[in-house]
Write a protein that holds these residues in place. Structure first.
Motif, mmCIF file in Angstrom:
data_model
loop_
_atom_site.group_PDB
_atom_site.id
_atom_site.type_symbol
_atom_site.label_atom_id
_atom_site.label_comp_id
_atom_site.label_asym_id
_atom_site.label_seq_id
_atom_site.Cartn_x
_atom_site.Cartn_y
_atom_site.Cartn_z
ATOM 1 N N ILE A 264 0.861 -1.184 0.000
ATOM 2 C CA ILE A 264 0.000 0.000 0.000
ATOM 3 C C ILE A 264 0.896 1.232 0.000
ATOM 4 O O ILE A 264 1.707 1.412 0.919
ATOM 5 N N LYS A 265 0.734 2.066 -1.014
ATOM 6 C CA LYS A 265 1.591 3.251 -1.122
ATOM 7 C C LYS A 265 1.263 4.274 -0.053
ATOM 8 O O LYS A 265 2.147 4.758 0.664
ATOM 9 N N GLU A 266 -0.018 4.621 0.059
ATOM 10 C CA GLU A 266 -0.457 5.570 1.082
ATOM 11 C C GLU A 266 -1.720 5.005 1.722
ATOM 12 O O GLU A 266 -2.815 5.172 1.184
ATOM 13 N N ARG A 267 -1.549 4.358 2.859
ATOM 14 C CA ARG A 267 -2.689 3.701 3.496
ATOM 15 C C ARG A 267 -3.725 4.723 3.954
ATOM 16 O O ARG A 267 -3.393 5.757 4.538
ATOM 17 N N LYS A 268 -4.990 4.410 3.678
ATOM 18 C CA LYS A 268 -6.090 5.314 4.009
ATOM 19 C C LYS A 268 -6.795 4.866 5.284
ATOM 20 O O LYS A 268 -6.779 3.679 5.636
ATOM 21 N N PRO A 269 -7.436 5.793 5.988
ATOM 22 C CA PRO A 269 -8.154 5.415 7.209
ATOM 23 C C PRO A 269 -9.370 4.548 6.891
ATOM 24 O O PRO A 269 -10.007 4.703 5.843
ATOM 25 N N VAL A 270 -9.681 3.649 7.791
ATOM 26 C CA VAL A 270 -10.788 2.715 7.606
ATOM 27 C C VAL A 270 -12.114 3.447 7.398
ATOM 28 O O VAL A 270 -13.003 2.953 6.686
ATOM 29 N N GLU A 271 -12.262 4.627 7.976
ATOM 30 C CA GLU A 271 -13.503 5.386 7.833
ATOM 31 C C GLU A 271 -13.866 5.614 6.365
ATOM 32 O O GLU A 271 -15.053 5.620 6.013
ATOM 33 N N GLU A 272 -12.887 5.816 5.490
ATOM 34 C CA GLU A 272 -13.174 6.068 4.076
ATOM 35 C C GLU A 272 -13.865 4.872 3.436
ATOM 36 O O GLU A 272 -14.725 5.029 2.563
ATOM 37 N N TYR A 273 -13.490 3.688 3.863
ATOM 38 C CA TYR A 273 -14.115 2.456 3.379
ATOM 39 C C TYR A 273 -15.522 2.298 3.952
ATOM 40 O O TYR A 273 -16.480 1.991 3.232
ATOM 41 N N GLU A 290 -18.106 4.975 17.482
ATOM 42 C CA GLU A 290 -16.693 5.289 17.211
ATOM 43 C C GLU A 290 -15.768 4.222 17.788
ATOM 44 O O GLU A 290 -14.664 3.996 17.261
ATOM 45 N N LYS A 291 -16.211 3.526 18.835
ATOM 46 C CA LYS A 291 -15.381 2.467 19.409
ATOM 47 C C LYS A 291 -15.245 1.287 18.450
ATOM 48 O O LYS A 291 -14.186 0.654 18.369
ATOM 49 N N ILE A 292 -16.322 0.982 17.740
ATOM 50 C CA ILE A 292 -16.265 -0.090 16.737
ATOM 51 C C ILE A 292 -15.349 0.322 15.590
ATOM 52 O O ILE A 292 -14.541 -0.487 15.101
ATOM 53 N N ILE A 293 -15.455 1.572 15.166
ATOM 54 C CA ILE A 293 -14.579 2.070 14.092
ATOM 55 C C ILE A 293 -13.125 1.985 14.529
ATOM 56 O O ILE A 293 -12.250 1.566 13.745
ATOM 57 N N GLN A 294 -12.848 2.349 15.753
ATOM 58 C CA GLN A 294 -11.482 2.282 16.270
ATOM 59 C C GLN A 294 -10.975 0.839 16.298
ATOM 60 O O GLN A 294 -9.808 0.574 15.998
ATOM 61 N N GLU A 295 -11.853 -0.096 16.644
ATOM 62 C CA GLU A 295 -11.463 -1.500 16.668
ATOM 63 C C GLU A 295 -11.169 -2.005 15.254
ATOM 64 O O GLU A 295 -10.204 -2.747 15.032
ATOM 65 N N LEU A 296 -11.987 -1.611 14.293
ATOM 66 C CA LEU A 296 -11.739 -1.995 12.904
ATOM 67 C C LEU A 296 -10.428 -1.389 12.394
ATOM 68 O O LEU A 296 -9.696 -2.018 11.636
ATOM 69 N N GLN A 297 -10.142 -0.154 12.823
ATOM 70 C CA GLN A 297 -8.873 0.468 12.455
ATOM 71 C C GLN A 297 -7.702 -0.292 13.091
ATOM 72 O O GLN A 297 -6.657 -0.486 12.454
ATOM 73 N N ARG A 298 -7.889 -0.736 14.314
ATOM 74 C CA ARG A 298 -6.831 -1.505 14.982
ATOM 75 C C ARG A 298 -6.519 -2.784 14.219
ATOM 76 O O ARG A 298 -5.348 -3.151 14.028
ATOM 77 N N VAL A 299 -7.559 -3.467 13.766
ATOM 78 C CA VAL A 299 -7.360 -4.705 13.011
ATOM 79 C C VAL A 299 -6.654 -4.416 11.686
ATOM 80 O O VAL A 299 -5.754 -5.161 11.275
ATOM 81 N N ALA A 300 -7.045 -3.331 11.017
ATOM 82 C CA ALA A 300 -6.383 -2.959 9.764
ATOM 83 C C ALA A 300 -4.905 -2.640 10.002
ATOM 84 O O ALA A 300 -4.028 -3.043 9.224
#
Length: 311
Positions: A264-273, A290-300
């Motif tokens: 990945i050249k420039e990784r994007k935040p999970v929120e965009e997906y 937002e806690k679920i979003i943060q958890e998904l970001q952690r997994v990414a």
């Protein structure tokens, strides 16, 4: 309709033809077209009940230009294994005029429900016995054909009809099952993930898998506009964002080891997906989402670190 010969695959037949009943922008339908282009006409495919079986073969019509077998939800891998065994037996007995084992590609194409859940027993058996079958899971992350129920592939926080977001719920409450790792644990020589937004990569992996004797597993990401509640025009965009955010990494495993990953050249935040899909809408509107979003970001982030995705 005039069809140009594809020099990459050596055949000019359209093997998954227009006129099927799949929804506009269906990722799984595109996957079917890409698969048949790569496997060619000498292919026998077993397909269980699911979106693509229902939409591609309404009696008495069929969108398939290959030998195609419909079977029940739980036994696609077993059916393909039986066909492969029969061809092998006839060839060993000198009956090549009837069945030539070496010239046939044995393929399963099944949704995540029939792969992660209902059909995992027969898939495990097929892999354990070492059948020369390529198993391709089109992964749209729920049981779309029967009403958008959650499956073992449904990601954390996604709202489905059986894991609905509501006053006390944030949607699916467990993480997606790691089927590629489960396949690799069976000793499968070649395991890969793919994405319809990267068609050449997907087809190259199919061709590579078919050169390997024994069971192979490829899992392809196939966005579903109906089930994910997204604009059909955004299917490819969503597919690319899944990779660019590290939500759904593209990689290859050979003999249980990661051998190739898509950087990945420039990784994007999970929120965009997430923002492009109605199944995650509640995470941006409901307190605590937002806690679920943060958890998904952690997994990414964990995916990126574990696979070395960042350039």
């Amino acid at each position: 309709m005039e069809i140009e010969t594809d020099e990459r695959f050596g055949h000019e037949e359209e093997l998954f033809v227009p006129g099927h009943r799949a929804c506009p922008g269906c990722g799984a339908a595109l996957a079917c077209k890409l698969v048949t282009e790569a496997t060619g006409p000498n292919t026998i495919m077993a397909m269980p009940t699911g979106c693509m079986e229902v939409t591609s073969t309404p009696f008495p019509e069929s969108a398939w230009g290959i030998s195609w077998i419909h079977n029940v939800f739980e036994n696609a891998a077993a059916v393909a294994a039986g066909v492969e065994t029969a061809y092998k037996a006839f060839t060993e007995r000198g009956k090549e005029e009837y069945m030539d084992y070496d010239d046939v590609n044995f393929v399963v194409m099944a949704g995540d429900g029939a792969t992660f859940d209902i059909g995992i027993r027969s898939l495990s058996g097929m892999m354990e016995r070492g059948h020369d079958v390529l198993y391709i899971c089109y992964d749209n992350e729920a049981y779309m054909n029967t009403g958008i129920q959650r499956s073992g592939s449904t990601p954390l926080g996604a709202s489905t009809t059986t894991s609905p977001a509501g006053r006390e719920s944030y949607g699916e409450d467990v993480h997606k099952k790691d089927m590629p790792k489960i396949a690799a644990a069976h000793g499968v020589e070649y395991v890969a993930t793919a994405n319809i937004a990267y068609p050449e990569d997907f087809q190259d992996k199919i061709k590579k898998a078919l050169e390997i004797e024994g069971p192979k597993y490829i899992q392809v990401f196939t966005p579903c506009p109906r089930g994910w509640r997204n604009d059909s025009r955004n299917v490819i965009k969503i597919g690319k964002l899944a990779v660019q955010t590290a939500v759904y990494p593209i990689y290859e495993m050979e003999d249980g080891e990661i051998t190739n990953v898509k950087k990945i050249k420039e990784r994007k935040p999970v929120e965009e997906y997430l923002k492009l899909q109605g199944r995650f809408k509640h995470l941006f509107e409901k307190e605590g989402g937002e806690k679920i979003i943060q958890e998904l970001q952690r997994v990414a982030d964990e995916n990126a670190e574990k696979l070395g995705l960042d350039k």
